[in-house]
Design a protein around this motif. Sequence first.
Motif, mmCIF file in Angstrom:
data_model
loop_
_atom_site.group_PDB
_atom_site.id
_atom_site.type_symbol
_atom_site.label_atom_id
_atom_site.label_comp_id
_atom_site.label_asym_id
_atom_site.label_seq_id
_atom_site.Cartn_x
_atom_site.Cartn_y
_atom_site.Cartn_z
ATOM 1 N N ILE A 16 0.840 -1.206 0.000
ATOM 2 C CA ILE A 16 0.000 0.000 0.000
ATOM 3 C C ILE A 16 0.872 1.251 0.000
ATOM 4 N N TYR A 17 1.886 1.279 0.850
ATOM 5 C CA TYR A 17 2.779 2.441 0.889
ATOM 6 C C TYR A 17 3.529 2.609 -0.436
ATOM 7 N N HIS A 18 3.861 1.510 -1.084
ATOM 8 C CA HIS A 18 4.548 1.594 -2.374
ATOM 9 C C HIS A 18 3.616 2.157 -3.452
ATOM 10 N N PRO A 66 2.665 6.555 -2.423
ATOM 11 C CA PRO A 66 3.823 7.151 -1.740
ATOM 12 C C PRO A 66 3.476 8.365 -0.888
ATOM 13 N N GLN A 67 2.376 9.042 -1.201
ATOM 14 C CA GLN A 67 1.975 10.179 -0.374
ATOM 15 C C GLN A 67 1.593 9.716 1.028
ATOM 16 N N ALA A 68 1.073 8.509 1.168
ATOM 17 C CA ALA A 68 0.778 7.957 2.502
ATOM 18 C C ALA A 68 2.073 7.553 3.202
ATOM 19 N N ALA A 69 3.012 7.008 2.441
ATOM 20 C CA ALA A 69 4.284 6.554 3.007
ATOM 21 C C ALA A 69 5.141 7.704 3.506
ATOM 22 N N ALA A 70 4.930 8.894 2.963
ATOM 23 C CA ALA A 70 5.768 10.047 3.313
ATOM 24 C C ALA A 70 5.300 10.758 4.585
ATOM 25 N N THR A 71 4.262 10.266 5.228
ATOM 26 C CA THR A 71 3.700 10.953 6.392
ATOM 27 C C THR A 71 4.394 10.541 7.691
ATOM 28 N N LYS A 72 4.210 11.378 8.691
ATOM 29 C CA LYS A 72 4.701 11.024 10.031
ATOM 30 C C LYS A 72 3.963 9.800 10.555
ATOM 31 N N TRP A 73 2.722 9.612 10.123
ATOM 32 C CA TRP A 73 1.930 8.455 10.552
ATOM 33 C C TRP A 73 2.558 7.153 10.058
ATOM 34 N N ALA A 74 3.089 7.158 8.840
ATOM 35 C CA ALA A 74 3.736 5.962 8.289
ATOM 36 C C ALA A 74 5.006 5.635 9.070
ATOM 37 N N LYS A 75 5.783 6.646 9.389
ATOM 38 C CA LYS A 75 7.007 6.424 10.169
ATOM 39 C C LYS A 75 6.670 5.905 11.566
ATOM 40 N N LEU A 76 5.645 6.501 12.169
ATOM 41 C CA LEU A 76 5.190 6.051 13.481
ATOM 42 C C LEU A 76 4.706 4.603 13.406
ATOM 43 N N HIS A 77 3.956 4.281 12.371
ATOM 44 C CA HIS A 77 3.488 2.914 12.156
ATOM 45 C C HIS A 77 4.670 1.949 12.114
ATOM 46 N N PHE A 78 5.673 2.270 11.300
ATOM 47 C CA PHE A 78 6.839 1.400 11.154
ATOM 48 C C PHE A 78 7.483 1.115 12.511
ATOM 49 N N TRP A 79 7.777 2.158 13.259
ATOM 50 C CA TRP A 79 8.499 1.977 14.514
ATOM 51 C C TRP A 79 7.657 1.320 15.601
ATOM 52 N N ALA A 87 -2.746 7.160 8.199
ATOM 53 C CA ALA A 87 -1.978 7.469 6.989
ATOM 54 C C ALA A 87 -2.771 7.101 5.738
ATOM 55 N N VAL A 88 -3.418 5.944 5.766
ATOM 56 C CA VAL A 88 -4.195 5.489 4.607
ATOM 57 C C VAL A 88 -5.452 6.338 4.430
ATOM 58 N N LEU A 89 -6.195 6.532 5.492
ATOM 59 C CA LEU A 89 -7.459 7.262 5.380
ATOM 60 C C LEU A 89 -7.249 8.721 4.964
ATOM 61 N N GLN A 90 -6.153 9.318 5.378
ATOM 62 C CA GLN A 90 -5.899 10.709 5.025
ATOM 63 C C GLN A 90 -5.246 10.888 3.658
ATOM 64 N N ASN A 91 -4.591 9.868 3.131
ATOM 65 C CA ASN A 91 -3.751 10.077 1.956
ATOM 66 C C ASN A 91 -3.997 9.169 0.764
ATOM 67 N N VAL A 92 -4.809 8.158 0.907
ATOM 68 C CA VAL A 92 -5.068 7.263 -0.211
ATOM 69 C C VAL A 92 -6.400 7.639 -0.860
ATOM 70 N N ARG A 93 -6.293 7.958 -2.144
ATOM 71 C CA ARG A 93 -7.483 8.358 -2.913
ATOM 72 C C ARG A 93 -7.488 7.627 -4.242
ATOM 73 N N VAL A 94 -8.662 7.502 -4.828
ATOM 74 C CA VAL A 94 -8.791 6.863 -6.128
ATOM 75 C C VAL A 94 -7.905 7.547 -7.139
ATOM 76 N N SER A 95 -7.867 8.869 -7.138
ATOM 77 C CA SER A 95 -7.069 9.610 -8.109
ATOM 78 C C SER A 95 -5.569 9.400 -7.919
ATOM 79 N N SER A 96 -5.168 8.812 -6.798
ATOM 80 C CA SER A 96 -3.750 8.602 -6.525
ATOM 81 C C SER A 96 -3.134 7.587 -7.476
ATOM 82 N N LEU A 97 -3.934 6.662 -7.986
ATOM 83 C CA LEU A 97 -3.409 5.611 -8.872
ATOM 84 C C LEU A 97 -3.482 5.998 -10.340
ATOM 85 N N THR A 98 -4.223 7.025 -10.674
ATOM 86 C CA THR A 98 -4.374 7.361 -12.089
ATOM 87 C C THR A 98 -3.489 8.505 -12.514
#
Length: 125
Positions: free
Chosen positions: A52-54, A57-70, A114-125
């Motif tokens: 999902i982060y791959h 990438p806009q979701a992966a670049a958030t502080k939420w993604a880094k917090l999730h990882f750690w 991170a997903v709810l704030q940054n993943v949108r349908v238009s993100s893939l097109t």
Amino acid sequence: MGVKLIKISVVYFVIGVCIGLGMSMTHSFVLTPVHAHINLLGWTALTLAGIIYHLFPQAAATKWAKLHFWLHNIGLPLMMVGVIFVVYGYEAFVLATAIGGVLVTLGVISFAIAVLQNVRVSSLT
């Protein structure tokens, strides 16, 4: 972030498979909860999060993604080591198991944000 999660998920996959192999060879299945949680929360969940982060990438670049990882990668090993000791009768490790579980839960909530704030349908097109 996506690649990091996919790579660390493979480490959890190897650990989970090795635990499963050990249990099958010894016919002792006391570590089944550890085997199942490492495979589900380590291998499966982190692989999917990495994908999902791959893809987003806009979701992966958030502080939420880094917090999730750690949180996820500190909490899961702590929880699993705690469970290993608890299933062998060391009740003092219940607290470590609980703390690890809370950290993983907070990590998953961070992922959801991170997903709810940054993943949108238009993100893939």
